[in-house]
Design a protein around this motif. Structure first.
Motif, mmCIF file in Angstrom:
data_model
loop_
_atom_site.group_PDB
_atom_site.id
_atom_site.type_symbol
_atom_site.label_atom_id
_atom_site.label_comp_id
_atom_site.label_asym_id
_atom_site.label_seq_id
_atom_site.Cartn_x
_atom_site.Cartn_y
_atom_site.Cartn_z
ATOM 1 N N LEU A 234 -9.495 -22.528 -6.926
ATOM 2 C CA LEU A 234 -8.193 -22.902 -7.494
ATOM 3 C C LEU A 234 -7.811 -21.988 -8.653
ATOM 4 O O LEU A 234 -6.645 -21.625 -8.801
ATOM 5 N N GLU A 235 -8.785 -21.608 -9.456
ATOM 6 C CA GLU A 235 -8.489 -20.696 -10.566
ATOM 7 C C GLU A 235 -8.032 -19.338 -10.044
ATOM 8 O O GLU A 235 -7.141 -18.711 -10.625
ATOM 9 N N GLU A 236 -8.600 -18.898 -8.926
ATOM 10 C CA GLU A 236 -8.123 -17.663 -8.297
ATOM 11 C C GLU A 236 -6.678 -17.828 -7.818
ATOM 12 O O GLU A 236 -5.866 -16.924 -7.955
ATOM 13 N N GLN B 215 1.155 -6.222 0.420
ATOM 14 C CA GLN B 215 0.855 -6.799 1.731
ATOM 15 C C GLN B 215 1.759 -7.982 2.063
ATOM 16 O O GLN B 215 1.576 -8.642 3.077
ATOM 17 N N GLY B 216 2.745 -8.249 1.182
ATOM 18 C CA GLY B 216 3.726 -9.287 1.462
ATOM 19 C C GLY B 216 3.418 -10.659 0.897
ATOM 20 O O GLY B 216 4.177 -11.604 1.102
ATOM 21 N N ILE C 114 -1.202 -13.359 -7.437
ATOM 22 C CA ILE C 114 -1.476 -12.281 -6.493
ATOM 23 C C ILE C 114 -1.666 -10.956 -7.216
ATOM 24 O O ILE C 114 -1.073 -10.717 -8.250
ATOM 25 N N THR C 115 -2.502 -10.138 -6.623
ATOM 26 C CA THR C 115 -2.778 -8.818 -7.193
ATOM 27 C C THR C 115 -1.676 -7.850 -6.743
ATOM 28 O O THR C 115 -0.978 -8.119 -5.755
ATOM 29 N N PRO C 116 -1.530 -6.722 -7.429
ATOM 30 C CA PRO C 116 -0.535 -5.726 -6.994
ATOM 31 C C PRO C 116 -0.738 -5.304 -5.534
ATOM 32 O O PRO C 116 0.224 -5.119 -4.799
ATOM 33 N N GLU C 117 -1.990 -5.171 -5.117
ATOM 34 C CA GLU C 117 -2.271 -4.794 -3.730
ATOM 35 C C GLU C 117 -1.781 -5.890 -2.767
ATOM 36 O O GLU C 117 -1.211 -5.598 -1.716
ATOM 37 N N ALA D 53 -9.002 -13.195 0.530
ATOM 38 C CA ALA D 53 -10.396 -13.288 0.084
ATOM 39 C C ALA D 53 -10.526 -12.782 -1.342
ATOM 40 O O ALA D 53 -9.934 -11.763 -1.710
ATOM 41 N N ARG D 54 -11.262 -13.513 -2.137
ATOM 42 C CA ARG D 54 -11.548 -13.120 -3.520
ATOM 43 C C ARG D 54 -13.053 -13.195 -3.745
ATOM 44 O O ARG D 54 -13.704 -14.141 -3.311
#
Length: 147
Positions: free
Chosen positions: A59-61, A73-74, A66-69, A45-46
């Motif tokens: 799509l831009e997200e 989380q894999g 991926i974020t460091p968090e 979720a963003r």
């Protein structure tokens, strides 16, 4: 004078009206440790600025990565850095998205190509107006994202 007796404090939490939540889809090495199904992707979720172009924003997200968090989380992405959306249209339930050549850069192997297609497809198919997806690179749909 008794005016304090009827006072009640109710905590109210307001959601920011200028944001919406969208999902970007990524592979995950914890949920699927053997990468047994290259097409298997999972939503993240963003929260984004409210927009009428939600499919493009989602799509831009995805392209942001991926974020460091999310890494902890894999989650992993198969989409190379530097990929840009050149055009995006939706008509008759078909979303057509054209990317720059970075989408193909250094991309080899059928598993990675399958994962890229799956990440893009699932990210835009979260929207009810999208039944199918046509991916192109510099307006080419033939011979793109080949293993």
């Amino acid at each position: 004078d008794g005016s304090e007796i009827n006072k009640v404090v109710v905590p109210v939490k307001f959601a920011r009206a200028d944001t919406i939540s969208v999902k970007a889809f990524f592979s995950n090495k914890i949920y699927d440790p053997n990468a047994s199904d290259c097409a298997k992707v999972y939503p993240v979720a963003r929260t984004i600025q409210k927009t009428s172009a939600v499919a493009r924003a989602a799509l831009e997200e995805l392209l942001r990565g991926i974020t460091p968090e999310e890494v902890t989380q894999g989650f992993i992405t198969s989409i190379p850095k530097g990929v840009l959306i050149q055009s995006l249209t939706i008509g008759d339930g078909i979303l057509r998205v054209d990317f720059n050549e970075a989408l193909e850069f250094g991309v080899g192997g059928s598993c990675r190509v399958t994962a890229i297609r799956s990440q893009i497809r699932e990210t835009v198919k979260q929207f009810p107006s999208v039944r199918d997806v046509v991916i192109s690179i510099n307006s080419r749909t033939e011979d793109i994202l080949q293993p």
